[in-house]
Design a protein around this motif. Structure first.
Motif, short mmCIF file in Angstrom:
data_model
loop_
_atom_site.label_atom_id
_atom_site.label_comp_id
_atom_site.label_asym_id
_atom_site.label_seq_id
_atom_site.Cartn_x
_atom_site.Cartn_y
_atom_site.Cartn_z
N ALA A 160 0.84 -1.19 0.00
CA ALA A 160 0.00 0.00 0.00
C ALA A 160 0.88 1.24 0.00
O ALA A 160 1.99 1.21 0.52
CB ALA A 160 -0.92 0.02 1.23
N GLU A 161 0.34 2.31 -0.59
CA GLU A 161 1.01 3.60 -0.52
C GLU A 161 0.47 4.34 0.69
O GLU A 161 -0.74 4.43 0.88
CB GLU A 161 0.77 4.39 -1.82
N GLY A 227 2.94 12.73 -13.30
CA GLY A 227 1.55 12.31 -13.28
C GLY A 227 1.37 10.91 -12.75
O GLY A 227 0.38 10.60 -12.09
N LEU A 228 2.35 10.03 -13.03
CA LEU A 228 2.25 8.65 -12.57
C LEU A 228 2.47 8.51 -11.07
O LEU A 228 2.32 7.42 -10.53
CB LEU A 228 3.24 7.77 -13.34
N ALA A 229 2.83 9.60 -10.41
CA ALA A 229 2.94 9.55 -8.94
C ALA A 229 1.61 9.26 -8.28
O ALA A 229 1.55 8.84 -7.13
CB ALA A 229 3.52 10.86 -8.41
N ILE A 230 0.52 9.47 -9.03
CA ILE A 230 -0.80 9.21 -8.45
C ILE A 230 -1.10 7.71 -8.41
O ILE A 230 -1.99 7.27 -7.67
CB ILE A 230 -1.90 9.94 -9.26
N VAL A 231 -0.35 6.89 -9.16
CA VAL A 231 -0.65 5.47 -9.27
C VAL A 231 -0.64 4.76 -7.91
O VAL A 231 -1.61 4.07 -7.56
CB VAL A 231 0.29 4.78 -10.27
N PRO A 232 0.44 4.86 -7.11
CA PRO A 232 0.41 4.14 -5.83
C PRO A 232 -0.68 4.62 -4.89
O PRO A 232 -1.27 3.83 -4.15
CB PRO A 232 1.81 4.39 -5.24
N PHE A 233 -0.96 5.93 -4.91
CA PHE A 233 -2.03 6.45 -4.05
C PHE A 233 -3.38 5.88 -4.46
O PHE A 233 -4.18 5.44 -3.63
CB PHE A 233 -2.05 7.98 -4.13
N LEU A 234 -3.64 5.87 -5.78
CA LEU A 234 -4.90 5.32 -6.27
C LEU A 234 -5.01 3.83 -5.97
O LEU A 234 -6.08 3.34 -5.59
CB LEU A 234 -5.03 5.55 -7.78
N HIS A 235 -3.91 3.10 -6.14
CA HIS A 235 -3.94 1.66 -5.87
C HIS A 235 -4.32 1.39 -4.43
O HIS A 235 -5.13 0.49 -4.14
CB HIS A 235 -2.58 1.05 -6.20
#
Length: 379
Positions: A160-161, A227-235
């Motif tokens: 998890a992020e 922009g891909l920094a949002i990926v772990p948060f969304l996951h």
């Protein structure tokens, strides 16, 4: 070149075209703005560099932040509002159409074959983005690499992020680059500029739409780096916390964000559609871009004024190192659900090698991987 007056609708028309045809990611989009707007005399080189510095320091998608900033300095509130809407609108409409088709035809083996190939390519793009962001923002600073590695490891172990790590890393950066003993002697002082939203998620008793909106507002406020920094948060939120999507659907959502023009965080619209249809898509997209809009209108002028302050620069350094570490950790977690056999492993490794050695547009890479999926899928 001398500054030339530019009308509101002329500026809006430019950003509508850029939003519709601007592929290549945030750095490419920022480069297009510099090439087009400075050469036309619509903004000065100094204004562009100030806006770029502001966009790099604040959380949120860089390109959308810069676009709204340019609209704001030329036409105030109407400029920031209209430029932001038209810049995001084309990508939103494209994602809306893809979402409807995805929901309607996801059961078809053709669609499953396409995303069988797309998934590993997305993993390669996420991993390459983490490495590229780390090289640019961390460089040779060992202390920042320690933050990067620590956050990456925690992300993998916890699966998890953890958003709180961004704040902690930012504060570590403040103490490293602006220790408390220097605060009284620093010129200009640093007012309380950063008001962070609460870290707790939406409660299970709130309506689904309100929960979606609250989650994506928080996601937009913690997207440091690319922009891909949002990926772990969304996951963490979409898959593990709220269980709105499964691992396969989430990876498909990231792919949709990459292949469309405009900001990658338009992934939020795809997620929202899968969760709650059109209104879920609209609320999610509005939520993820709201912090950007807020920062431009109310925080930007102070960030520009104090952008050289060591404490602010230290916070951004630490938070960005943590963001790149979280992306690296997320790529490992996502790979476990996408790289499931020899063909997907080959597609993933080949995609990573191509990204490392060649400057190929990411949408083209995903299209090629989709074709490979059609050939190799045996579901």
């Amino acid at each position: 070149m001398p500054l030339k007056p530019v009308g509101l609708w002329e500026l809006v028309a430019y950003f509508l075209r850029l939003g519709a045809f601007g592929f290549g990611g945030p750095i490419a989009l920022a480069g297009y703005m510099q090439r087009d707007l400075v050469s036309r005399g619509w903004i000065t080189e100094g204004e562009y560099l100030e806006g770029l510095a502001f966009s790099q320091m604040m959380p949120g998608p860089l390109a959308a932040q810069l676009a709204m900033w340019i609209g704001f300095i030329r036409h105030g509130l109407p400029g920031a509002s209209l430029v932001g809407i038209v810049f995001i609108l084309p990508a939103f409409l494209i994602v809306l159409a893809i979402s409807a088709l995805y929901v309607a035809y996801h059961g078809l083996s053709l669609v499953q074959a396409l995303f069988y190939g797309i998934g590993p390519a997305v993993i390669a793009i996420v991993a390459h983005s983490a490495a590229r962001l780390a090289r640019v923002t961390v460089g040779t600073e060992k202390r920042m690499w320690l933050i990067f590695g620590t956050v990456a490891l925690i992300t993998v172990v916890a699966r998890a992020e953890i958003a709180l790590l961004f704040v902690i890393a930012g504060l570590v950066g403040v103490f490293l680059y602006s220790p408390p003993r220097t605060w009284k002697t620093s010129t200009g002082g640093l007012p309380a500029l950063i008001h962070l939203p609460p870290l707790s998620g939406a409660t299970v008793t709130v309506p689904l739409f309100l929960g979606l909106g609250a989650f994506f507002v928080k996601a937009g406020a913690f997207t440091f780096g690319s922009g891909l920094a949002i990926v772990p948060f969304l996951h963490q939120g979409v898959v593990l916390q709220h269980h709105w999507l499964n691992e396969r659907q989430f990876l498909d959502a990231v792919a949709v964000g990459i292949i469309t023009p405009g900001p990658v965080v338009i992934t939020a619209a795809f997620v929202g559609y899968l969760v709650a249809g059109f209104w879920g898509s609209l609320i999610s997209a509005a939520g993820v871009f709201f912090p950007v809009y807020f920062f431009v209108l109310f925080v930007g002028r102070y960030i520009i004024r104090y952008r050289e302050h060591p404490a602010l620069k230290g916070f951004v350094k630490g938070a960005t190192a943590a963001a790149s570490g979280a992306i690296a950790g997320a790529s490992i977690i996502l790979a476990q659900g996408s790289i499931i056999d020899v063909p997907t492993a080959v597609i993933g490794l080949a995609s990573l090698l191509i990204l490392w050695r060649c400057k190929i547009p990411e949408p083209l890479l995903i299209a090629t991987a989709a074709v490979a999926g059609l050939v190799l899928y045996h579901g």
